[in-house]
Motif scaffolding. Structure first.
Motif, PDB file in Angstrom:
ATOM      1  N   LYS A  43       0.829  -1.202   0.000  1.00  0.00           N
ATOM      2  CA  LYS A  43       0.000   0.000   0.000  1.00  0.00           C
ATOM      3  C   LYS A  43       0.863   1.250   0.000  1.00  0.00           C
ATOM      4  O   LYS A  43       2.037   1.215   0.364  1.00  0.00           O
ATOM      5  N   GLN A  44       0.256   2.350  -0.399  1.00  0.00           N
ATOM      6  CA  GLN A  44       0.970   3.619  -0.396  1.00  0.00           C
ATOM      7  C   GLN A  44       1.107   4.151   1.028  1.00  0.00           C
ATOM      8  O   GLN A  44       0.286   3.859   1.904  1.00  0.00           O
ATOM      9  N   ARG A  45       2.135   4.942   1.231  1.00  0.00           N
ATOM     10  CA  ARG A  45       2.312   5.596   2.524  1.00  0.00           C
ATOM     11  C   ARG A  45       1.179   6.588   2.724  1.00  0.00           C
ATOM     12  O   ARG A  45       0.804   7.323   1.802  1.00  0.00           O
ATOM     13  N   GLU A  46       0.617   6.633   3.912  1.00  0.00           N
ATOM     14  CA  GLU A  46      -0.480   7.544   4.186  1.00  0.00           C
ATOM     15  C   GLU A  46      -0.213   8.337   5.461  1.00  0.00           C
ATOM     16  O   GLU A  46       0.410   7.841   6.405  1.00  0.00           O
ATOM     17  N   LEU A  47      -0.726   9.560   5.464  1.00  0.00           N
ATOM     18  CA  LEU A  47      -0.608  10.406   6.643  1.00  0.00           C
ATOM     19  C   LEU A  47      -1.600   9.938   7.699  1.00  0.00           C
ATOM     20  O   LEU A  47      -2.781   9.776   7.414  1.00  0.00           O
ATOM     21  N   VAL A  48      -1.115   9.741   8.906  1.00  0.00           N
ATOM     22  CA  VAL A  48      -1.965   9.308  10.011  1.00  0.00           C
ATOM     23  C   VAL A  48      -2.386  10.501  10.861  1.00  0.00           C
ATOM     24  O   VAL A  48      -3.563  10.678  11.170  1.00  0.00           O
ATOM     25  N   ALA A  49      -1.403  11.332  11.232  1.00  0.00           N
ATOM     26  CA  ALA A  49      -1.689  12.483  12.082  1.00  0.00           C
ATOM     27  C   ALA A  49      -0.560  13.486  11.942  1.00  0.00           C
ATOM     28  O   ALA A  49       0.573  13.111  11.666  1.00  0.00           O
ATOM     29  N   VAL A  50      -0.893  14.738  12.158  1.00  0.00           N
ATOM     30  CA  VAL A  50       0.115  15.790  12.121  1.00  0.00           C
ATOM     31  C   VAL A  50      -0.183  16.766  13.251  1.00  0.00           C
ATOM     32  O   VAL A  50      -1.357  17.021  13.575  1.00  0.00           O
ATOM     33  N   ILE A  51       0.880  17.288  13.849  1.00  0.00           N
ATOM     34  CA  ILE A  51       0.715  18.253  14.929  1.00  0.00           C
ATOM     35  C   ILE A  51       1.512  19.501  14.612  1.00  0.00           C
ATOM     36  O   ILE A  51       2.685  19.427  14.221  1.00  0.00           O
ATOM     37  N   GLY A  52       0.872  20.651  14.740  1.00  0.00           N
ATOM     38  CA  GLY A  52       1.524  21.914  14.480  1.00  0.00           C
ATOM     39  C   GLY A  52       2.363  22.370  15.665  1.00  0.00           C
ATOM     40  O   GLY A  52       2.349  21.774  16.736  1.00  0.00           O
ATOM     41  N   SER A  53       3.073  23.463  15.444  1.00  0.00           N
ATOM     42  CA  SER A  53       3.952  23.975  16.486  1.00  0.00           C
ATOM     43  C   SER A  53       3.180  24.395  17.731  1.00  0.00           C
ATOM     44  O   SER A  53       3.685  24.311  18.851  1.00  0.00           O
ATOM     45  N   GLY A  54       1.933  24.801  17.535  1.00  0.00           N
ATOM     46  CA  GLY A  54       1.115  25.225  18.663  1.00  0.00           C
ATOM     47  C   GLY A  54       0.282  24.113  19.267  1.00  0.00           C
ATOM     48  O   GLY A  54      -0.544  24.370  20.152  1.00  0.00           O
ATOM     49  N   GLY A  55       0.472  22.910  18.783  1.00  0.00           N
ATOM     50  CA  GLY A  55      -0.251  21.757  19.322  1.00  0.00           C
ATOM     51  C   GLY A  55      -1.519  21.398  18.575  1.00  0.00           C
ATOM     52  O   GLY A  55      -2.197  20.433  18.935  1.00  0.00           O
ATOM     53  N   GLN A  56      -1.830  22.144  17.540  1.00  0.00           N
ATOM     54  CA  GLN A  56      -3.044  21.803  16.794  1.00  0.00           C
ATOM     55  C   GLN A  56      -2.819  20.510  16.026  1.00  0.00           C
ATOM     56  O   GLN A  56      -1.751  20.296  15.454  1.00  0.00           O
ATOM     57  N   ALA A  57      -3.832  19.637  16.052  1.00  0.00           N
ATOM     58  CA  ALA A  57      -3.679  18.300  15.490  1.00  0.00           C
ATOM     59  C   ALA A  57      -4.721  18.017  14.416  1.00  0.00           C
ATOM     60  O   ALA A  57      -5.850  18.500  14.494  1.00  0.00           O
ATOM     61  N   ASN A  58      -4.305  17.239  13.435  1.00  0.00           N
ATOM     62  CA  ASN A  58      -5.221  16.752  12.411  1.00  0.00           C
ATOM     63  C   ASN A  58      -4.975  15.269  12.214  1.00  0.00           C
ATOM     64  O   ASN A  58      -3.844  14.796  12.337  1.00  0.00           O
ATOM     65  N   TYR A  59      -6.063  14.558  11.907  1.00  0.00           N
ATOM     66  CA  TYR A  59      -5.993  13.110  11.826  1.00  0.00           C
ATOM     67  C   TYR A  59      -6.635  12.587  10.545  1.00  0.00           C
ATOM     68  O   TYR A  59      -7.569  13.196  10.008  1.00  0.00           O
ATOM     69  N   ALA A  60      -6.151  11.442  10.112  1.00  0.00           N
ATOM     70  CA  ALA A  60      -6.835  10.730   9.042  1.00  0.00           C
ATOM     71  C   ALA A  60      -8.183  10.252   9.575  1.00  0.00           C
ATOM     72  O   ALA A  60      -8.313   9.937  10.767  1.00  0.00           O
ATOM     73  N   ASP A  61      -9.169  10.207   8.706  1.00  0.00           N
ATOM     74  CA  ASP A  61     -10.506   9.782   9.130  1.00  0.00           C
ATOM     75  C   ASP A  61     -10.480   8.396   9.767  1.00  0.00           C
ATOM     76  O   ASP A  61     -11.238   8.117  10.692  1.00  0.00           O
ATOM     77  N   SER A  62      -9.597   7.546   9.286  1.00  0.00           N
ATOM     78  CA  SER A  62      -9.559   6.159   9.744  1.00  0.00           C
ATOM     79  C   SER A  62      -9.090   6.011  11.188  1.00  0.00           C
ATOM     80  O   SER A  62      -9.297   4.963  11.799  1.00  0.00           O
ATOM     81  N   VAL A  63      -8.470   7.056  11.741  1.00  0.00           N
ATOM     82  CA  VAL A  63      -7.947   6.949  13.112  1.00  0.00           C
ATOM     83  C   VAL A  63      -8.577   7.954  14.064  1.00  0.00           C
ATOM     84  O   VAL A  63      -8.277   7.934  15.265  1.00  0.00           O
ATOM     85  N   LYS A  64      -9.439   8.815  13.564  1.00  0.00           N
ATOM     86  CA  LYS A  64     -10.072   9.823  14.430  1.00  0.00           C
ATOM     87  C   LYS A  64     -10.833   9.154  15.563  1.00  0.00           C
ATOM     88  O   LYS A  64     -11.550   8.184  15.355  1.00  0.00           O
ATOM     89  N   GLY A  65     -10.638   9.688  16.756  1.00  0.00           N
ATOM     90  CA  GLY A  65     -11.294   9.139  17.928  1.00  0.00           C
ATOM     91  C   GLY A  65     -10.548   7.988  18.570  1.00  0.00           C
ATOM     92  O   GLY A  65     -10.887   7.565  19.675  1.00  0.00           O
TER      93      GLY A  65
END
Length: 111
Positions: A43-65
């Motif tokens: 499978k292709q590499r996929e982004l799971v989660a990213v965190i900004g310098s201020g702590g803001q986070a974003n997640y792939a739909d598959s791992v949210k929660g």
């Protein structure tokens, strides 16, 4: 040369938890966004989660929660807390700091 080192992977049963760590030697760590990715066989590499310098986070739909990304700038380390793991979460998990990548840590979830 920046070094990125992941740790914390392993074998866990479905429904279990693991906490991954990503340590970077980069001097700009505290001001940079840091990302966790994963790559399963075939499978292709996929982004799971990213965190900004201020702590803001974003997640792939598959791992949210289920997954939580956090950072400790004093330790130049980003964490990925993974709960309620599923067999489909099985992959090599890699951390990225700017253009630098670690070798990855294997996560295997058995059913």
């Amino acid at each position: 040369q920046v070094q990125v080192v992941e740790s914390g992977g392993g074998l866990v049963q479905a429904g279990g938890s693991l906490r991954l760590s990503c340590a970077s030697s980069g001097s700009t760590f505290s001001t940079d966004a840091i990302g966790w990715y994963r790559q399963a066989p075939g499978k292709q590499r996929e982004l799971v989660a990213v965190i900004g310098s201020g702590g803001q986070a974003n997640y792939a739909d598959s791992v949210k929660g289920r997954f939580t990304i956090s950072r400790d700038n004093a330790k130049n380390t980003v964490y990925l807390q993974m709960n309620s793991l599923k067999p489909e979460d099985t992959a090599v998990y890699l951390c990225s700091h700017r253009i630098y990548w670690g070798q990855g840590t294997q996560v295997t979830v058995s059913s």
